[in-house]
Design an enzyme around this catalytic site. Sequence first.
Site, PDB file in Angstrom:
ATOM      1  N   HIS A  82      73.235  18.961  80.719  1.00  0.00           N
ATOM      2  CA  HIS A  82      72.253  20.032  80.960  1.00  0.00           C
ATOM      3  C   HIS A  82      71.148  19.968  79.902  1.00  0.00           C
ATOM      4  O   HIS A  82      69.962  20.143  80.197  1.00  0.00           O
ATOM      5  CB  HIS A  82      72.923  21.407  80.858  1.00  0.00           C
ATOM      6  CG  HIS A  82      73.907  21.728  81.946  1.00  0.00           C
ATOM      7  ND1 HIS A  82      75.166  22.215  81.699  1.00  0.00           N
ATOM      8  CD2 HIS A  82      73.809  21.641  83.303  1.00  0.00           C
ATOM      9  CE1 HIS A  82      75.802  22.431  82.844  1.00  0.00           C
ATOM     10  NE2 HIS A  82      75.000  22.079  83.840  1.00  0.00           N
ATOM     11  N   LYS A 136      81.479  34.210  91.947  1.00  0.00           N
ATOM     12  CA  LYS A 136      81.949  32.981  91.291  1.00  0.00           C
ATOM     13  C   LYS A 136      82.613  33.392  89.976  1.00  0.00           C
ATOM     14  O   LYS A 136      81.974  34.061  89.150  1.00  0.00           O
ATOM     15  CB  LYS A 136      80.730  32.075  91.026  1.00  0.00           C
ATOM     16  CG  LYS A 136      81.076  30.629  90.737  1.00  0.00           C
ATOM     17  CD  LYS A 136      79.806  29.778  90.768  1.00  0.00           C
ATOM     18  CE  LYS A 136      80.064  28.372  90.266  1.00  0.00           C
ATOM     19  NZ  LYS A 136      78.883  27.522  90.297  1.00  0.00           N
ATOM     20  N   ARG A 193      72.820  14.200  89.665  1.00  0.00           N
ATOM     21  CA  ARG A 193      73.705  13.207  89.063  1.00  0.00           C
ATOM     22  C   ARG A 193      73.982  12.063  90.022  1.00  0.00           C
ATOM     23  O   ARG A 193      73.696  10.925  89.767  1.00  0.00           O
ATOM     24  CB  ARG A 193      75.030  13.852  88.652  1.00  0.00           C
ATOM     25  CG  ARG A 193      74.955  14.585  87.360  1.00  0.00           C
ATOM     26  CD  ARG A 193      76.077  15.553  87.219  1.00  0.00           C
ATOM     27  NE  ARG A 193      75.962  16.614  88.206  1.00  0.00           N
ATOM     28  CZ  ARG A 193      76.721  17.684  88.238  1.00  0.00           C
ATOM     29  NH1 ARG A 193      77.676  17.836  87.366  1.00  0.00           N
ATOM     30  NH2 ARG A 193      76.519  18.608  89.147  1.00  0.00           N
ATOM     31  N   SER A 220      80.346  20.744  84.036  1.00  0.00           N
ATOM     32  CA  SER A 220      81.015  21.849  83.337  1.00  0.00           C
ATOM     33  C   SER A 220      82.504  21.854  83.670  1.00  0.00           C
ATOM     34  O   SER A 220      83.340  22.135  82.814  1.00  0.00           O
ATOM     35  CB  SER A 220      80.390  23.184  83.754  1.00  0.00           C
ATOM     36  OG  SER A 220      79.032  23.206  83.411  1.00  0.00           O
TER      37      SER A 220
HETATM   38  P1  ADP Z   1      75.222  25.122  89.553  1.00  0.00           P
HETATM   39  O1  ADP Z   1      73.811  25.550  89.353  1.00  0.00           O
HETATM   40  O2  ADP Z   1      75.434  24.411  90.850  1.00  0.00           O
HETATM   41  O3  ADP Z   1      76.239  26.192  89.249  1.00  0.00           O
HETATM   42  P2  ADP Z   1      75.452  23.833  86.952  1.00  0.00           P
HETATM   43  O4  ADP Z   1      75.296  25.116  86.257  1.00  0.00           O
HETATM   44  O5  ADP Z   1      76.624  22.998  86.527  1.00  0.00           O
HETATM   45  O6  ADP Z   1      75.507  23.945  88.518  1.00  0.00           O
HETATM   46  O7  ADP Z   1      74.174  22.913  86.749  1.00  0.00           O
HETATM   47  C1  ADP Z   1      72.854  23.377  86.780  1.00  0.00           C
HETATM   48  C2  ADP Z   1      71.929  22.218  87.081  1.00  0.00           C
HETATM   49  O8  ADP Z   1      72.127  21.153  86.160  1.00  0.00           O
HETATM   50  C3  ADP Z   1      72.140  21.586  88.458  1.00  0.00           C
HETATM   51  O9  ADP Z   1      70.872  21.160  88.937  1.00  0.00           O
HETATM   52  C4  ADP Z   1      73.023  20.405  88.191  1.00  0.00           C
HETATM   53  O10 ADP Z   1      72.879  19.391  89.179  1.00  0.00           O
HETATM   54  C5  ADP Z   1      72.455  19.952  86.860  1.00  0.00           C
HETATM   55  N1  ADP Z   1      73.432  19.195  86.094  1.00  0.00           N
HETATM   56  C6  ADP Z   1      74.717  19.507  85.823  1.00  0.00           C
HETATM   57  N2  ADP Z   1      75.316  18.563  85.067  1.00  0.00           N
HETATM   58  C7  ADP Z   1      74.377  17.605  84.853  1.00  0.00           C
HETATM   59  C8  ADP Z   1      74.371  16.339  84.174  1.00  0.00           C
HETATM   60  N3  ADP Z   1      75.453  15.864  83.582  1.00  0.00           N
HETATM   61  N4  ADP Z   1      73.226  15.627  84.171  1.00  0.00           N
HETATM   62  C9  ADP Z   1      72.136  16.095  84.791  1.00  0.00           C
HETATM   63  N5  ADP Z   1      72.064  17.256  85.470  1.00  0.00           N
HETATM   64  C10 ADP Z   1      73.170  18.018  85.490  1.00  0.00           C
END
Ligand code: ADP
Length: 160
Positions: A17, A41, A90, A128
């Site tokens: 992130h 969630k 990803r 995560s």
């Molecule tokens: P969500 O919004 O679906 O609950 P997350 O909070 O895990 O998902 O992720 C927020 C954003 O960051 C999403 O666009 C996700 O695709 C992206 N993301 C998560 N992990 C990574 C990573 N390792 N590399 C790049 N982008 C990521």
Amino acid sequence: MRVAIYPGSFDPFTNGHCDILKRAAGLFDHIIVGVLVNPSKSCLFSPEERVEMISEAAKDILNVRVIHFNGLLVDFCHQTKACAIIRGLRAVSDYEFEMQMFSVNHQLAKDIETIFLMSSPRYSFLSSSIVKEVARYKGDISKMVTPLIEEKLKEKFYSS
Ligand code: ADP
């Protein structure tokens, strides 16, 4: 001033992130990390904890602010005068969900653009959920999250 929102659950915020955030911060004047408060969630960390952990992780990126929000993402964009949504991609597996989110948001607000940044290869495996699984079983997560977040995960899993 060009403002973008980087929305997500960030439960917890990972180095993947952070990589997306840093790169997005170079493209916009200001980035707001929007921590999604979603009652349906169940998250390990409260919205306040997540905001605190991200703020610490992003303290050296000067044009970033972290706040939590609920409701529609496009409404949050309008309230904060953001013109774009940043999402990380990803693998192909992210594509379908992201396309769906893009389509809904685009239908609701034509003035908000969604910008996808490809994950750096070294973080393309990182999520995560993986971090929580590894932490739960006392695996080494020091290369996946910041020291503060590593500490908070240990507190959650081992301090009871
Ligand atoms: P969500 O919004 O679906 O609950 P997350 O909070 O895990 O998902 O992720 C927020 C954003 O960051 C999403 O666009 C996700 O695709 C992206 N993301 C998560 N992990 C990574 C990573 N390792 N590399 C790049 N982008 C990521």
